[in-house]
Design an enzyme around this catalytic site. Structure first.
Site, PDB file in Angstrom:
ATOM      1  CD  GLU A  32     -11.282   5.705  -0.934  1.00 31.38           C
ATOM      2  OE1 GLU A  32     -10.620   5.896  -1.964  1.00 31.38           O
ATOM      3  OE2 GLU A  32     -11.272   6.686   0.131  1.00 31.38           O
ATOM      4  CE  LYS A  79      -0.592  -0.259   9.260  1.00 31.47           C
ATOM      5  NZ  LYS A  79       0.228   1.116   9.004  1.00 31.47           N
TER       6      LYS A  79
HETATM    7  P1  NAI Z   1      -0.139   2.200   1.211  1.00 30.06           P
HETATM    8  O1  NAI Z   1      -0.844   2.020   0.524  1.00 30.06           O
HETATM    9  O2  NAI Z   1       1.245   1.461   1.268  1.00 30.06           O
HETATM   10  O3  NAI Z   1      -0.340   2.605   2.658  1.00 30.06           O
HETATM   11  C1  NAI Z   1      -1.772   2.648   3.266  1.00 30.06           C
HETATM   12  C2  NAI Z   1      -1.933   2.013   4.303  1.00 30.06           C
HETATM   13  O4  NAI Z   1      -1.538   0.406   4.179  1.00 30.06           O
HETATM   14  C3  NAI Z   1      -0.777   2.363   5.596  1.00 30.06           C
HETATM   15  O5  NAI Z   1      -1.404   2.232   6.688  1.00 30.06           O
HETATM   16  C4  NAI Z   1       0.265   1.207   5.368  1.00 30.06           C
HETATM   17  O6  NAI Z   1       0.909   0.914   6.531  1.00 30.06           O
HETATM   18  C5  NAI Z   1      -0.441  -0.049   4.987  1.00 30.06           C
HETATM   19  N1  NAI Z   1       0.008  -1.175   4.340  1.00 30.06           N
HETATM   20  C6  NAI Z   1       1.120  -0.821   3.433  1.00 30.06           C
HETATM   21  N2  NAI Z   1       1.406  -2.295   3.246  1.00 30.06           N
HETATM   22  C7  NAI Z   1       0.698  -3.007   3.287  1.00 30.06           C
HETATM   23  C8  NAI Z   1       0.110  -4.514   3.284  1.00 30.06           C
HETATM   24  N3  NAI Z   1       0.919  -5.154   2.402  1.00 30.06           N
HETATM   25  N4  NAI Z   1      -0.917  -5.033   3.721  1.00 30.06           N
HETATM   26  C9  NAI Z   1      -1.625  -4.284   4.749  1.00 30.06           C
HETATM   27  N5  NAI Z   1      -1.387  -3.004   4.878  1.00 30.06           N
HETATM   28  C10 NAI Z   1      -0.311  -2.334   4.231  1.00 30.06           C
HETATM   29  O7  NAI Z   1       0.524   4.055   0.556  1.00 30.06           O
HETATM   30  P2  NAI Z   1       1.834   4.530   0.687  1.00 30.06           P
HETATM   31  O8  NAI Z   1       2.864   3.529   0.497  1.00 30.06           O
HETATM   32  O9  NAI Z   1       2.046   5.183   1.940  1.00 30.06           O
HETATM   33  O10 NAI Z   1       1.708   5.712  -0.685  1.00 30.06           O
HETATM   34  C11 NAI Z   1       2.019   5.006  -1.765  1.00 30.06           C
HETATM   35  C12 NAI Z   1       0.970   5.871  -2.927  1.00 30.06           C
HETATM   36  O11 NAI Z   1      -0.251   5.293  -2.603  1.00 30.06           O
HETATM   37  C13 NAI Z   1       0.985   7.146  -2.753  1.00 30.06           C
HETATM   38  O12 NAI Z   1       1.842   7.936  -3.680  1.00 30.06           O
HETATM   39  C14 NAI Z   1      -0.287   7.187  -3.595  1.00 30.06           C
HETATM   40  O13 NAI Z   1      -0.282   7.259  -4.886  1.00 30.06           O
HETATM   41  C15 NAI Z   1      -1.039   6.062  -2.946  1.00 30.06           C
HETATM   42  N6  NAI Z   1      -1.981   6.279  -1.805  1.00 30.06           N
HETATM   43  C16 NAI Z   1      -3.368   6.521  -2.101  1.00 30.06           C
HETATM   44  C17 NAI Z   1      -4.328   6.490  -1.218  1.00 30.06           C
HETATM   45  C18 NAI Z   1      -5.499   6.879  -1.532  1.00 30.06           C
HETATM   46  O14 NAI Z   1      -6.218   7.517  -0.517  1.00 30.06           O
HETATM   47  N7  NAI Z   1      -6.150   6.518  -2.504  1.00 30.06           N
HETATM   48  C19 NAI Z   1      -3.698   6.777   0.357  1.00 30.06           C
HETATM   49  C20 NAI Z   1      -2.269   6.644   0.500  1.00 30.06           C
HETATM   50  C21 NAI Z   1      -1.598   6.274  -0.639  1.00 30.06           C
END
Ligand code: NAI
Ligand code: MG
Length: 790
Positions: free
Chosen positions: A265, A191
């Site tokens: 990660e 996804k």
């Molecule tokens: P997120 O962690 O919610 O999103 C990452 C992925 O997880 C997306 O594909 C999302 O649809 C999916 N996702 C969200 N909730 C989920 C759940 N409960 N179960 C399974 N999959 C789920 O990150 P978001 O909300 O886009 O960004 C928020 C903050 O997270 C950013 O400001 C940043 O600080 C951090 N972040 C860190 C990343 C990294 O590479 N370390 C990448 C993205 C966000």
């Protein structure tokens, strides 16, 4: 003055736009609307949402919101494809990966433009960094596919992998997930993030073009609840996630007890350390890359500048000057440095955090130039006048915002660098290689860049320590997380422990025939239990054979504290650790008769063979201590990456109820060999063989605090250990319910867990357990990048 002369005068950049047209044409060819890619075909679009261009807010296409049924269909397709895909020869799989690499390369410009449109990153980056690294990843893993059986004997793929990726490097994160999974022989349901689905959909078409068998790669688009449906699907064997620490923790909790493999990660707040002897101009350029690459939306961004006080003013002045020359603008302009953030919600998040910083007293600097309106643009920002507890210092901002602090001594730099719950990456600038190489091992992070930053390569593992997650992507370590030993699937449930006679006991009874109650062993000293109570130990006939202390929370806390004070064990030379283990073996052998008798008392079985096996096991890991080590990678730039095998930290072990001596020694030995101090809870049924070890430990030069032993009710003690933030990893032998509890309770600090889940792991099996099975779980790899030459 004519125009050209004017340009020579000012040296201003003119616009150098890349055309969006090919990408828009591709979207149009799909009528601007997409279903999911399942079983090699496109589904009819369901309920859709818009994928927007963050540079102007315009919609690029409609993509479908994946439902639980969509996910189920995709999992079924992946399951059906698994059998034949995993049965292909390595060479056959290699050819598919190679074909994908070639096709990505062939269409790299289209991918780059589409990525920049959907994500907002500068075309310079998508064209020169993201997409080339994607191709490199598939090329590299074609080789792993072919050499899998040679390099990973006895290992098999998990099966169906559920993979959930973020929006900051959409196609690159897809490659990091899909390439190793397919190389190992898995099939996948992936996804993409809701803000950036489009290159994953283009990739699906590349899979078709490459003739990849249907069902091997399935792409389901959607929001967090689609991700949740993947995590919850019972027929998925492994979850791989990249994203926020918050969601990573939720996934850890959701997969607890399911037996699904898991790699995470997550976020970071990586230090960027500049010593006074650094080449300052290079360090400034590095910093531009560290924090303004991809608008700072990088998990390993060097977002915390730590600068030696003696050069602080000079460095900050230069930095501000450099910031003023950064160009913020249209991502498709080839001459801009900073594009658009991914979405308005992220812009708001970043603004809020900066506001919070200002409210807490920080100084906020932004260069004085205009940025385009109407899109998700932010100026490069520098925050100073902060202390370690400020929100902007502790929280991942994930935007173009640098936070700066100073330090005086190298020791202080290390302390500040490690003062974070994260541990993804670190950068060190110094012209003194001795200093840089002294600091690198002291930093708790999975990647350390010396005099460079944000170097990535498919051959070099990437991943975090602490709350930045576990598992690695890239290199041999990255392949390792997509496979497991073939024998694991044949494990049977362990026989239920024999019920111990549950007669109520008068606490005053029994003690008379027993000359002493074994105490705890904490920080190298025998300690009375905090509770002041002891527990009886019964022989096989229900007869009382001894007593041990009844440990509680407080004893565990003391033991963890003692273990943390002994973390220096990881810095002892491998030769030294090996010697200590050999000495332990020797001293145990010396007392063979006594330990055999003790085993007999507790189990009714002849104990000699178990003592011999325990001695052999200590020998085995004494032998491993100075051999299970790292590698030097040779990535395609003038740098080496030293993959250093490091201990995880404080390791908690709850030993199995069977084999009173070998059950503990088989786990203790690999943990100690790799440099982890241990808190050990022996079997509560038969703990005396372990409490007898105190004297052996004392006579074998085991430094105090390296082994701590707490007896008591193992279920209760296990919970305390699993919840304790001072424990970095935990191995739990016990039933399924206890294993689930341990995995759930481990989310607080995301400690790495291994649990037996009520299965019958026979620790006496030397083929399985004298090798790297536990060594891998006792270590984590840190890659230290060092450039060379000019
Ligand atoms: P997120 O962690 O919610 O999103 C990452 C992925 O997880 C997306 O594909 C999302 O649809 C999916 N996702 C969200 N909730 C989920 C759940 N409960 N179960 C399974 N999959 C789920 O990150 P978001 O909300 O886009 O960004 C928020 C903050 O997270 C950013 O400001 C940043 O600080 C951090 N972040 C860190 C990343 C990294 O590479 N370390 C990448 C993205 C966000
Ligand atoms: Mg988008």
């Amino acid at each position: 003055m004519n125009k050209i002369a004017q340009i020579f005068e000012t040296l201003e950049y003119g616009p150098a736009p890349e055309s969006a047209q090919p990408a828009l044409d591709w979207l149009k060819a799909h009528d601007g609307i997409f279903g999911h890619f399942i079983n090699g075909a496109w589904t009819k679009p369901g309920k859709t949402f818009s994928s927007d261009n963050p540079a102007n807010g315009q919609s690029l296409a409609q993509v479908s919101e994946g439902t639980a049924e969509d996910v189920d269909k995709a999992v079924k397709a992946a399951r059906a494809a698994f059998k034949s895909w995993s049965a292909l020869s390595g060479y056959e799989r290699a050819k598919y990966l190679y074909a994908i690499a070639r096709l990505v390369q062939k269409h790299s410009r289209l991918f780059a433009v589409l990525e920049s449109l959907d994500n907002g990153k500068p075309i310079r980056e998508s064209r020169d960094i993201d997409i080339p690294l994607v191709a490199r990843h598939f090329y590299h893993h074609a080789g792993w596919a072919q050499h899998r059986d040679r390099e990973f004997p006895g290992q098999v793929p998990y099966g169906v992998c559920g993979q959930i990726i973020p929006w900051n490097f959409p196609l690159l994160m897809l490659a990091w997930k899909i390439a190793p999974a397919l190389a190992a022989g898995n099939t996948v349901v992936l996804k993409p993030a809701e803000f950036t689905s489009l290159t994953a959909l283009l990739f699906a078409e590349i899979c078709e073009k490459a003739g990849l068998p249907k069902g091997v790669v399935n792409i389901v688009t959607g929001f967090g609840d689609t991700g949740q449906a993947i995590v919850a699907h019972p027929d998925i064997d492994k979850i791989a996630f990249t994203g926020s620490t918050e969601v990573g923790k939720a996934i850890r909790a959701a997969t607890a007890g399911t037996g699904k493999g898991l790699s995470l990660e997550l976020g970071g707040k990586s230090p960027y350390i500049v010593f006074e002897d650094a080449d300052i101009d290079s360090a400034i350029e590095g910093l531009v890359d560290a924090i303004w690459f991809n608008q700072g939306q990088v998990c390993c961004a060097g977002s915390r500048l730590l600068i030696q006080e003696s050069i602080e003013d000079r460095f900050i002045a230069k930095l501000k000057k450099r910031m003023a020359s950064l160009r913020v603008g249209d991502p498709l302009d080839k001459a801009i440095d900073i594009g658009a953030l991914v979405a308005p919600v992220q812009v708001e998040r970043v603004r809020d955090l900066v506001k919070k910083g200002a409210a807490e007293g920080a100084q906020v600097y932004e260069p004085d130039f205009d940025i385009p309106g109407g899109g998700c643009f932010l100026k490069p920002t520098l925050i100073t006048n902060v202390s370690p507890s400020h929100t902007v210092v502790t929280e991942e901002i994930f935007g173009p915002v640098l936070v700066a602090m100073s330090f005086r001594t190298p020791e202080e730099a290390v302390a500040l660098a490690n003062n974070t719950r994260y541990g993804l990456a670190a950068t060190i600038w110094s012209e003194n290689i001795n200093l840089a190489l002294d600091i690198a091992p002291k930093i708790k992070a999975g990647v350390v860049w010396i005099n460079g930053t944000n170097n990535f390569d498919a051959a070099v593992g990437f991943g975090g320590y602490k709350e930045s997650g576990f598992g690695r992507e890239g290199g041999k370590e990255g392949m390792g997380v997509y496979m497991k030993p073939a024998w694991e699937k044949d494990l049977k449930p362990a026989a239920a422990a024999k019920a111990v006679p549950a007669k109520p006991v008068n606490p005053l009874d029994g003690g008379d025939s027993i000359d002493q109650t074994a105490k705890m062993y904490i920080g190298g000293k025998q300690a009375r239990p905090d509770s002041g109570y002891s527990r009886p130990v019964h022989g096989p006939g229900g007869n009382l054979v001894g007593e041990v202390g009844d440990g509680n929370r407080k004893d565990i806390r003391n033991a963890v504290e003692a273990a943390r004070a002994a973390l220096g064990w990881g810095n002892a030379s491998a030769h030294n650790r090996s010697q200590v283990l050999y000495f332990l073996a020797e001293n145990l052998q010396y007392r063979r008769a006594e330990f055999a008798a003790r085993i007999r008392e507790q189990t009714g079985e002849k104990g000699e063979a178990e003592v011999d096996a325990a001695v052999e096991r200590l020998f085995a890991f004494a032998g491993w201590a100075d051999k299970y080590d790292g590698a030097v990678h040779n990535p395609p730039l003038r740098a080496i990456a030293a993959a250093m095998v490091e201990p995880i930290g404080v390791l908690a072990i709850v030993a199995p109820p069977t084999r009173p001596l070998l059950g503990s020694v088989a786990l203790l030995a690999p943990a100690l060999a790799m440099g982890n101090p241990v808190v050990l809870v022996p079997s509560d049924k038969a703990p005396l063989s372990v409490t007898d070890l105190y004297q052996v430990l004392e006579t074998s030069d085991v430094p105090s605090g390296v082994v701590n032993i707490v007896t008591g009710d193992s279920a209760v003690l296990a919970r305390t250990l699993a919840e304790h933030d001072g424990v970095d990893a935990m191995w739990y032998f016990g039933d399924a319910a206890g294993s689930t509890m341990v995995e759930k309770a481990s989310t607080g600090n995301l400690k790495q867990t291994w649990t037996s889940r009520g299965l019958n792991y026979d620790l006496a099996d030397t083929g399985r357990f004298e090798g790297d099975y536990f060594l891998r779980r006792a270590t984590q790899v840190k890659n230290v990048w060092v450039p060379y030459g000019a």
